[in-house]
Design a protein around this motif. Structure first.
Motif, PDB file in Angstrom:
ATOM      1  N   VAL A  24      -2.070  -3.195  -4.798  1.00  0.00           N
ATOM      2  CA  VAL A  24      -2.766  -3.726  -3.623  1.00  0.00           C
ATOM      3  C   VAL A  24      -2.943  -5.233  -3.742  1.00  0.00           C
ATOM      4  O   VAL A  24      -2.710  -5.981  -2.782  1.00  0.00           O
ATOM      5  CB  VAL A  24      -4.134  -3.035  -3.451  1.00  0.00           C
ATOM      6  N   ALA A  25      -3.360  -5.711  -4.922  1.00  0.00           N
ATOM      7  CA  ALA A  25      -3.556  -7.148  -5.128  1.00  0.00           C
ATOM      8  C   ALA A  25      -2.257  -7.908  -4.905  1.00  0.00           C
ATOM      9  O   ALA A  25      -2.251  -8.972  -4.268  1.00  0.00           O
ATOM     10  CB  ALA A  25      -4.086  -7.400  -6.537  1.00  0.00           C
ATOM     11  N   PHE A  26      -1.167  -7.367  -5.412  1.00  0.00           N
ATOM     12  CA  PHE A  26       0.125  -8.037  -5.233  1.00  0.00           C
ATOM     13  C   PHE A  26       0.498  -8.075  -3.753  1.00  0.00           C
ATOM     14  O   PHE A  26       0.924  -9.110  -3.230  1.00  0.00           O
ATOM     15  CB  PHE A  26       1.207  -7.312  -6.029  1.00  0.00           C
ATOM     16  N   GLY A  27       0.329  -6.942  -3.057  1.00  0.00           N
ATOM     17  CA  GLY A  27       0.704  -6.868  -1.648  1.00  0.00           C
ATOM     18  C   GLY A  27      -0.068  -7.838  -0.780  1.00  0.00           C
ATOM     19  O   GLY A  27       0.469  -8.387   0.193  1.00  0.00           O
ATOM     20  N   ILE A  28      -1.354  -8.075  -1.112  1.00  0.00           N
ATOM     21  CA  ILE A  28      -2.175  -8.995  -0.322  1.00  0.00           C
ATOM     22  C   ILE A  28      -1.956 -10.438  -0.759  1.00  0.00           C
ATOM     23  O   ILE A  28      -1.837 -11.344   0.072  1.00  0.00           O
ATOM     24  CB  ILE A  28      -3.664  -8.614  -0.438  1.00  0.00           C
ATOM     25  N   ALA A  29      -1.902 -10.663  -2.073  1.00  0.00           N
ATOM     26  CA  ALA A  29      -1.767 -12.024  -2.590  1.00  0.00           C
ATOM     27  C   ALA A  29      -0.455 -12.678  -2.166  1.00  0.00           C
ATOM     28  O   ALA A  29      -0.399 -13.895  -1.953  1.00  0.00           O
ATOM     29  CB  ALA A  29      -1.877 -12.011  -4.116  1.00  0.00           C
ATOM     30  N   PHE A  89       0.833  -1.208   0.000  1.00  0.00           N
ATOM     31  CA  PHE A  89       0.000   0.000   0.000  1.00  0.00           C
ATOM     32  C   PHE A  89       0.866   1.256   0.000  1.00  0.00           C
ATOM     33  O   PHE A  89       0.614   2.204  -0.741  1.00  0.00           O
ATOM     34  CB  PHE A  89      -0.915   0.003   1.228  1.00  0.00           C
ATOM     35  N   MET A  90       1.887   1.265   0.863  1.00  0.00           N
ATOM     36  CA  MET A  90       2.720   2.462   0.983  1.00  0.00           C
ATOM     37  C   MET A  90       3.481   2.773  -0.298  1.00  0.00           C
ATOM     38  O   MET A  90       3.878   3.922  -0.520  1.00  0.00           O
ATOM     39  CB  MET A  90       3.702   2.301   2.146  1.00  0.00           C
ATOM     40  N   LEU A 102      -1.934   9.440  -0.261  1.00  0.00           N
ATOM     41  CA  LEU A 102      -2.457   9.427   1.105  1.00  0.00           C
ATOM     42  C   LEU A 102      -3.222   8.142   1.394  1.00  0.00           C
ATOM     43  O   LEU A 102      -3.151   7.604   2.499  1.00  0.00           O
ATOM     44  CB  LEU A 102      -3.349  10.646   1.338  1.00  0.00           C
ATOM     45  N   PHE A 103      -3.961   7.633   0.392  1.00  0.00           N
ATOM     46  CA  PHE A 103      -4.647   6.360   0.585  1.00  0.00           C
ATOM     47  C   PHE A 103      -3.631   5.258   0.871  1.00  0.00           C
ATOM     48  O   PHE A 103      -3.804   4.454   1.790  1.00  0.00           O
ATOM     49  CB  PHE A 103      -5.470   6.004  -0.655  1.00  0.00           C
ATOM     50  N   GLY A 104      -2.574   5.200   0.069  1.00  0.00           N
ATOM     51  CA  GLY A 104      -1.552   4.179   0.265  1.00  0.00           C
ATOM     52  C   GLY A 104      -0.868   4.304   1.615  1.00  0.00           C
ATOM     53  O   GLY A 104      -0.675   3.311   2.326  1.00  0.00           O
ATOM     54  N   LEU A 105      -0.517   5.538   1.993  1.00  0.00           N
ATOM     55  CA  LEU A 105       0.200   5.765   3.249  1.00  0.00           C
ATOM     56  C   LEU A 105      -0.645   5.357   4.451  1.00  0.00           C
ATOM     57  O   LEU A 105      -0.203   4.574   5.299  1.00  0.00           O
ATOM     58  CB  LEU A 105       0.591   7.233   3.349  1.00  0.00           C
ATOM     59  N   TYR A 106      -1.881   5.865   4.518  1.00  0.00           N
ATOM     60  CA  TYR A 106      -2.698   5.624   5.714  1.00  0.00           C
ATOM     61  C   TYR A 106      -3.262   4.210   5.759  1.00  0.00           C
ATOM     62  O   TYR A 106      -3.468   3.659   6.849  1.00  0.00           O
ATOM     63  CB  TYR A 106      -3.814   6.669   5.807  1.00  0.00           C
ATOM     64  N   THR A 107      -3.501   3.594   4.601  1.00  0.00           N
ATOM     65  CA  THR A 107      -3.930   2.192   4.623  1.00  0.00           C
ATOM     66  C   THR A 107      -2.756   1.305   5.014  1.00  0.00           C
ATOM     67  O   THR A 107      -2.930   0.320   5.752  1.00  0.00           O
ATOM     68  CB  THR A 107      -4.485   1.767   3.252  1.00  0.00           C
TER      69      THR A 107
END
Length: 756
Positions: free
Chosen positions: A655-660, A321-322, A334-339
């Protein structure tokens, strides 16, 4: 010795629980102010030179989108009764504090220059023959499809509101205007503009935020009951997830970040990620209880053994996310940082709260799952044997689908709209499209004009000839609304000098131009917006177009560039496209760059984590490969479904890569534990497959169920995030259970050489 964190004794667990309780109490005593906001300018590319140019342009000529379009109709508009009601609306709006001016036929006057001086004549006079005026107005290029549509069915009022109006002021102003329109007796009213769109978006945000909080809660309750079938197995995780979400939202609000269109996804994302982590811990804990260990030993050992693996998965997800912070768009940054911070806060909530609550509430013993557990063991063993016997078939299928998806990647189109996050059949979108169809457009189009080195100023006739060619191009290619420019100003003066004749609304001769120079300052003073600087060296060409999408806009910009190069004399006139719409288009066009930045960092992070676990670059690459495959396959799905890439969908890949990749890390972490116990490579691989396979399948079901909920959203970014990330997780599960073992089997020799 295998990697673990032996720190979850009863004393330490109660300390962690006390810290969590203290944090929560402080938040209850000093709660943050909840703010919802939607500012489409947060999607502007911040490090782009075009933004700096536009900000300078805005200082000189004002903002290009601080207006509200209002269309009135539903009856014969050239009737006295209708015009009186419309005039009352116009006058009431003019009196509002945050309105600078209105432009409409109801109060528009045009100058008439005669021997006795200048007099003003109403464009639409209610005391004169209205039908004759109708014919004249509809045939005028100055008013038709500008302040009245071509068929004469709708009257347009352009409300110029306060420059760079704040969200709160915009809401207040639109509420006042909406009240005036509602109280009027006109049957047909349409409106479109920034102050309306931002207010509508925030209203939808609030509804969706509440909806997804509720639906996430219900989903988690159902999943927890199915998995654990005990009251503590539902209430304990629910409390932990709720606190993790509250901490994250409070942190972002305390840091001054309001809840926006991207924040809608955060509760669902955090809850499913946190739930997946809890399932790993609780399953391991229950297995140890079934093996006969005491509750205290089961809690301490399960959390100590899995904390590193769960932390690494949380870290890779968080950094995934970051990595969006590397993009140039504030909303994504900001979405990436705070998530990303939220994922780490959720991990902290899990390890600080769960052990202490288990010591207090969990039962001492849990019955064996019996036949179900046996079926899982048999099923995973059969799956492993099938994989080892069908290596060639599996490899062929994965390679073939991946190559086909790679080819589909080249066929993906990047296209985005101003109201991108709403479905095309939404009422707000349809209102904007009404103005696109009847009044030339709702989206601002701005071109900056500067006199060239061979020109004295923009009002030199040779320069005006160049502007006229430019206007013709914009009108024909962009299918624009009425154009306001220095040329339009001169045409208006020429018309005034010819007794208001419509035929005189054109570029004057050199002699006529000389005679009208004294009237230019007064014309500038009465103009609806500033079109030229005080020294006449800088100006603007301002109009509106339909929201045609960034793909078509890009093609038109290429045409414009070629036209300026071939047809416009740059020694006389320098032209540059600018404005808010241009900046949004640039953001959409940069989607591939934004994706590459995020994914590049995400790949590097996973390689480092795998390298940390195994101290081998070869194994790092093997771990990376099964997590690239889901992204490729997702491209294939996007191509098959005809989904267009845009700025907001750029986040989906990262996001998909980070979670998968979490499944791969859990798999490899478990294998590392088995190898650390001295087991051979192939035996460790088999044990890992049998024991981790169930957890990977369960967490995938949880994650897919959670992200699938997002497809219920009206926001495009939320809908596609739910759909595509869910598919990517399914693809990742297939890659981890079918393809990853095939890649690991040949590494037996690498591992043996490294450890002997």
């Amino acid at each position: 010795m295998y990697l673990s964190l032996p720190m979850f004794t009863k004393k330490n667990s109660f300390l962690g629980l006390a810290i969590a309780v203290l944090i929560t109490i402080l938040l209850l005593l000093f709660p943050p102010k909840i703010i919802f906001d939607y500012d489409f300018e947060s999607f502007f590319p911040q490090d782009d030179e075009e933004l700096s140019y536009y900000l300078d342009f805005r200082e000189k000529f004002g903002n290009d989108n601080d207006y509200l379009l209002i269309a009135l109709g539903g009856e014969e508009i050239f009737e006295e009764d209708f015009l009186k009601k419309a005039k009352e609306i116009n006058q009431a709006i003019q009196k509002l504090d945050l309105v600078e001016s209105t432009v409409s036929l109801l109060d528009m006057e045009e100058p008439i220059i005669g021997p006795m001086g200048v007099r003003n004549r109403a464009v639409l006079d209610l005391d004169e023959d209205l039908q004759k005026q109708k014919e004249k107005i509809l045939s005028s290029p100055q008013w038709s499809e500008n302040l009245i549509d071509l068929s004469g069915e709708y009257l347009l009022i352009i409300v110029n509101n306060k420059q760079q109006i704040s969200k709160e002021e915009g809401d207040e102003l639109y509420a006042e205007i909406a009240s005036i329109l509602e109280e009027s007796k006109i049957s047909f009213v349409r409106s479109a503009g920034k102050i309306k769109a931002q207010g509508e978006f925030v209203s939808l945000l609030q509804d969706e935020f509440a909806f997804f909080l509720s639906i996430s809660f219900l989903l988690i309750v159902v999943l927890l009951f199915i998995i654990f079938r005990t009251w503590w197995g539902v209430l304990l995780p629910l409390l932990i997830l709720a606190l993790g979400i509250i901490w994250t939202l409070a942190f972002s609000l305390f840091m001054g970040k309001p809840l926006d269109v991207m924040s809608v996804m955060q509760p669902t994302i955090l809850s499913v990620i946190g739930l997946a982590a809890l399932v790993h811990f609780f399953n391991h804990y229950l297995n140890m209880l079934r093996e006969g260990k005491s509750k205290e030993d089961a809690i301490e050992e399960s959390f100590s053994e899995l904390s590193l693996a769960v932390f690494l998965t949380a870290l890779t997800t968080s950094l995934g996310f970051m990595s969006l912070y590397l993009t140039t768009v504030p909303a994504l940054k900001l979405f990436g940082l705070y998530t990303g911070v939220g994922v780490l806060l959720m991990f902290f909530a899990v390890i600080s709260i769960a052990p202490g609550l288990l010591y207090i509430f969990a039962p001492l013993k849990v019955a064996d799952s019996g036949k179900l557990a046996q079926r899982w063991r048999v099923g995973m063993r059969s799956a492993f044997l099938w994989v080892t016997r069908n290596k060639r078939v599996i490899a062929f299928c994965f390679v073939s689908v991946s190559l086909a998806s790679g080819l589909a990647l080249s066929g993906l189109k990047v296209n985005g709209y101003i109201l991108d996050n709403l479905p095309r059949n939404h009422e707000l979108v349809q209102e904007f499209e009404f103005f696109d169809q009847n009044f030339g457009g709702s989206k601002p189009l701005e071109l900056s004009l500067n006199s060239g080195p061979d020109a004295n100023n923009l009002l030199q006739r040779e320069v005006l000839v160049e502007i006229e060619k430019l206007e013709d191009f914009v009108r024909n290619e962009f299918e624009s609304a009425i154009i306001l420019s220095p040329l339009a100003l001169i045409k208006g003066i020429n018309k005034a000098q010819n007794s208001g004749s419509e035929n005189a609304y054109r570029l004057p001769s050199q002699g006529q131009l000389q005679r009208m120079k004294d009237f230019v300052p007064k014309a500038l003073e009465n103009a609806p917006l500033k079109v030229i600087s005080d020294d006449y060296s800088e100006g603007r060409l301002s109009t509106r177009t339909a929201d045609m999408g960034s793909l078509k806009s890009h093609d038109l910009k290429v045409k414009l560039k070629d036209f300026l190069k071939d047809e416009i004399n740059s020694d006389l006139l320098k032209v540059r496209l600018t404005g808010t719409s241009n900046l949004i288009d640039i953001s959409h066009e940069s989607v591939t760059t934004q994706m590459a930045r995020g994914l590049g960092l995400a790949f590097l992070i996973v390689a480092i984590v795998a390298g940390f676990l195994f101290r081998s670059w070869r194994i790092s690459m093997v771990v990376l490969l099964p997590n690239i495959i889901p992204l490729l396959w997702m491209c294939g799905v996007i191509w098959l479904l005809g989904i267009e890439l845009k700025l907001t969908t750029a986040i989906i890949f990262t996001v998909a890569f980070g979670i998968a990749v979490d499944d791969s890390i859990h798999f490899m972490s478990k294998m590392r534990l088995e190898l650390a116990k001295g087991k051979p490579w192939l035996y460790a691989l088999k044990r890992t497959y049998l024991e981790t396979g169930k957890a990977i399948i369960l967490t995938t079901v949880i994650l897919v169920s959670g992200f699938s909920v997002l497809t219920l959203s009206q926001f495009g970014v939320t809908f596609y995030s739910g759909l595509l990330i869910s598919l990517a997780l399914v693809f990742a599960l297939l890659a981890d259970l079918l393809f990853l073992p095939l890649l690991l089997i040949p590494l037996n020799k690498v591992w043996n050489q490294k450890n002997h």
